[in-house]
Design a protein around this motif. Sequence first.
Motif, PDB file in Angstrom:
ATOM      1  N   THR A   1      17.457  65.539  50.600  1.00 51.70           N
ATOM      2  CA  THR A   1      18.341  64.278  50.507  1.00 51.70           C
ATOM      3  C   THR A   1      19.265  64.441  49.273  1.00 51.70           C
ATOM      4  OG1 THR A   1      16.848  62.874  49.257  1.00 51.70           O
ATOM      5  CG2 THR A   1      16.893  62.839  51.762  1.00 51.70           C
ATOM      6  N   TYR A   2      18.859  64.932  48.209  1.00 57.06           N
ATOM      7  CA  TYR A   2      19.910  65.019  46.723  1.00 57.06           C
ATOM      8  C   TYR A   2      20.339  66.237  46.773  1.00 57.06           C
ATOM      9  CZ  TYR A   2      17.376  60.874  45.355  1.00 57.06           C
ATOM     10  OH  TYR A   2      16.475  59.497  45.366  1.00 57.06           O
ATOM     11  N   LEU A   3      20.243  67.197  47.478  1.00 51.01           N
ATOM     12  CA  LEU A   3      20.848  68.476  47.542  1.00 51.01           C
ATOM     13  C   LEU A   3      22.231  68.260  47.686  1.00 51.01           C
ATOM     14  CD1 LEU A   3      20.458  71.496  47.193  1.00 51.01           C
ATOM     15  CD2 LEU A   3      20.432  71.628  49.658  1.00 51.01           C
ATOM     16  N   PRO A   4      22.969  67.635  48.633  1.00 48.70           N
ATOM     17  CA  PRO A   4      24.504  67.620  48.625  1.00 48.70           C
ATOM     18  C   PRO A   4      25.027  66.951  47.436  1.00 48.70           C
ATOM     19  CG  PRO A   4      23.599  66.780  50.724  1.00 48.70           C
ATOM     20  CD  PRO A   4      22.503  66.859  49.969  1.00 48.70           C
ATOM     21  N   LEU A   5      24.305  65.819  46.815  1.00 53.07           N
ATOM     22  CA  LEU A   5      24.789  65.200  45.467  1.00 53.07           C
ATOM     23  C   LEU A   5      24.772  66.392  44.316  1.00 53.07           C
ATOM     24  CD1 LEU A   5      25.830  62.650  44.296  1.00 53.07           C
ATOM     25  CD2 LEU A   5      23.510  62.008  43.603  1.00 53.07           C
ATOM     26  N   ILE A   6      23.732  67.038  44.213  1.00 50.52           N
ATOM     27  CA  ILE A   6      23.802  68.141  43.236  1.00 50.52           C
ATOM     28  C   ILE A   6      24.840  69.260  43.492  1.00 50.52           C
ATOM     29  CG2 ILE A   6      22.138  70.133  42.435  1.00 50.52           C
ATOM     30  CD1 ILE A   6      19.850  68.141  43.087  1.00 50.52           C
ATOM     31  N   LEU A   7      25.052  69.786  44.708  1.00 45.46           N
ATOM     32  CA  LEU A   7      25.968  70.700  44.958  1.00 45.46           C
ATOM     33  C   LEU A   7      27.514  70.147  44.794  1.00 45.46           C
ATOM     34  CD1 LEU A   7      24.690  71.970  48.280  1.00 45.46           C
ATOM     35  CD2 LEU A   7      24.735  73.332  46.124  1.00 45.46           C
ATOM     36  N   MET A   8      27.723  68.849  45.073  1.00 37.02           N
ATOM     37  CA  MET A   8      28.911  68.183  44.595  1.00 37.02           C
ATOM     38  C   MET A   8      29.129  68.282  42.993  1.00 37.02           C
ATOM     39  SD  MET A   8      29.676  65.355  47.404  1.00 37.02           S
ATOM     40  CE  MET A   8      29.127  64.196  46.200  1.00 37.02           C
ATOM     41  N   PHE A   9      28.304  67.736  42.324  1.00 31.04           N
ATOM     42  CA  PHE A   9      28.344  67.987  40.943  1.00 31.04           C
ATOM     43  C   PHE A   9      28.547  69.357  40.238  1.00 31.04           C
ATOM     44  CE2 PHE A   9      26.464  68.341  36.577  1.00 31.04           C
ATOM     45  CZ  PHE A   9      27.062  67.442  35.814  1.00 31.04           C
TER      46      PHE A   9
ATOM     47  N   VAL B   1      30.002  71.774  41.827  1.00 27.95           N
ATOM     48  CA  VAL B   1      31.340  72.148  42.301  1.00 27.95           C
ATOM     49  C   VAL B   1      32.501  71.480  41.340  1.00 27.95           C
ATOM     50  CG1 VAL B   1      33.077  71.746  44.188  1.00 27.95           C
ATOM     51  CG2 VAL B   1      30.783  72.731  44.823  1.00 27.95           C
ATOM     52  N   LEU B   2      32.249  70.136  41.081  1.00 22.56           N
ATOM     53  CA  LEU B   2      33.303  69.410  40.227  1.00 22.56           C
ATOM     54  C   LEU B   2      33.098  70.081  38.681  1.00 22.56           C
ATOM     55  CD1 LEU B   2      32.670  65.829  41.545  1.00 22.56           C
ATOM     56  CD2 LEU B   2      34.880  67.267  41.507  1.00 22.56           C
ATOM     57  N   TYR B   3      31.678  70.601  38.282  1.00 25.07           N
ATOM     58  CA  TYR B   3      31.680  70.855  36.963  1.00 25.07           C
ATOM     59  C   TYR B   3      32.523  72.324  36.818  1.00 25.07           C
ATOM     60  CZ  TYR B   3      29.607  73.289  32.983  1.00 25.07           C
ATOM     61  OH  TYR B   3      29.487  73.842  31.636  1.00 25.07           O
TER      62      TYR B   3
ATOM     63  N   LEU C   1      34.823  73.316  38.727  1.00 28.11           N
ATOM     64  CA  LEU C   1      36.317  73.550  38.856  1.00 28.11           C
ATOM     65  C   LEU C   1      37.181  72.568  38.056  1.00 28.11           C
ATOM     66  CD1 LEU C   1      36.384  73.123  43.025  1.00 28.11           C
ATOM     67  CD2 LEU C   1      36.727  75.054  41.642  1.00 28.11           C
ATOM     68  N   LEU C   2      36.603  71.389  37.545  1.00 28.28           N
ATOM     69  CA  LEU C   2      37.198  70.486  36.801  1.00 28.28           C
ATOM     70  C   LEU C   2      36.699  70.607  35.167  1.00 28.28           C
ATOM     71  CD1 LEU C   2      37.378  67.494  39.052  1.00 28.28           C
ATOM     72  CD2 LEU C   2      39.212  69.111  38.662  1.00 28.28           C
ATOM     73  N   ILE C   3      35.469  70.340  35.162  1.00 29.00           N
ATOM     74  CA  ILE C   3      35.089  70.105  33.477  1.00 29.00           C
ATOM     75  C   ILE C   3      35.178  71.373  32.705  1.00 29.00           C
ATOM     76  CG2 ILE C   3      33.112  69.304  32.478  1.00 29.00           C
ATOM     77  CD1 ILE C   3      32.204  67.810  34.821  1.00 29.00           C
ATOM     78  N   ARG C   4      34.506  72.468  33.285  1.00 28.16           N
ATOM     79  CA  ARG C   4      34.448  73.595  32.506  1.00 28.16           C
ATOM     80  C   ARG C   4      35.769  74.341  32.249  1.00 28.16           C
ATOM     81  NH1 ARG C   4      32.282  79.422  34.067  1.00 28.16           N
ATOM     82  NH2 ARG C   4      31.703  80.170  32.166  1.00 28.16           N
ATOM     83  N   PRO C   5      36.910  74.361  32.978  1.00 32.00           N
ATOM     84  CA  PRO C   5      38.106  74.803  32.589  1.00 32.00           C
ATOM     85  C   PRO C   5      38.911  73.821  31.617  1.00 32.00           C
ATOM     86  CG  PRO C   5      38.055  74.955  35.056  1.00 32.00           C
ATOM     87  CD  PRO C   5      36.694  74.078  34.621  1.00 32.00           C
ATOM     88  N   GLN C   6      38.750  72.760  31.675  1.00 36.43           N
ATOM     89  CA  GLN C   6      39.240  71.760  30.877  1.00 36.43           C
ATOM     90  C   GLN C   6      38.682  71.999  29.357  1.00 36.43           C
ATOM     91  OE1 GLN C   6      41.930  69.822  31.103  1.00 36.43           O
ATOM     92  NE2 GLN C   6      41.610  69.397  28.930  1.00 36.43           N
ATOM     93  N   GLN C   7      37.312  72.065  29.474  1.00 30.54           N
ATOM     94  CA  GLN C   7      36.535  72.449  28.225  1.00 30.54           C
ATOM     95  C   GLN C   7      37.227  73.896  27.491  1.00 30.54           C
ATOM     96  OE1 GLN C   7      32.639  72.554  29.111  1.00 30.54           O
ATOM     97  NE2 GLN C   7      32.234  70.430  28.486  1.00 30.54           N
ATOM     98  N   LYS C   8      37.485  74.813  28.190  1.00 34.84           N
ATOM     99  CA  LYS C   8      38.140  76.116  27.715  1.00 34.84           C
ATOM    100  C   LYS C   8      39.348  75.935  27.320  1.00 34.84           C
ATOM    101  CE  LYS C   8      35.616  79.539  30.363  1.00 34.84           C
ATOM    102  NZ  LYS C   8      35.724  80.660  31.363  1.00 34.84           N
ATOM    103  N   ARG C   9      40.258  75.030  28.010  1.00 38.60           N
ATOM    104  CA  ARG C   9      41.680  74.755  27.404  1.00 38.60           C
ATOM    105  C   ARG C   9      41.732  73.956  26.051  1.00 38.60           C
ATOM    106  NH1 ARG C   9      42.983  74.282  33.083  1.00 38.60           N
ATOM    107  NH2 ARG C   9      42.314  71.774  32.924  1.00 38.60           N
TER     108      ARG C   9
END
Length: 103
Positions: free
Chosen positions: A17-25, A27-29, A31-39
């Motif tokens: 039941t929590y697997l989709p939520l974990i997968l979304m997090f 993907v967001l990490y 695609l969004l969070i990690r590249p911003q930290q590198k920049r």
Amino acid sequence: MFEIAAAAGNPYASLMTYLPLILMFLVLYFLLIRPQQKRTKTRNMMLGNLKKNDKIVTIGGLHGTIVEITDDVVVLRVNDATKMTFDRSAVNSVVSTSTVEEK
């Protein structure tokens, strides 16, 4: 009621039941969070490596050469008669670095 009985019999049902939520997090990490930290890391390294006689561009588009530099302030020579003071954070990019250091 059938779902409750199936969930009680399967120990992995709550994980599923929590697997989709974990997968979304994840993907967001990636695609969004990690590249911003590198920049941010790259920009902080660029700002830390600024030195005298570097040619830079400010966030406002002003081109100049660094004449003086302190912890927070950069003084740029725009032409022979004009010097302007900017915050170090106003530097957008380094166009060329100086190879000869002045004493």
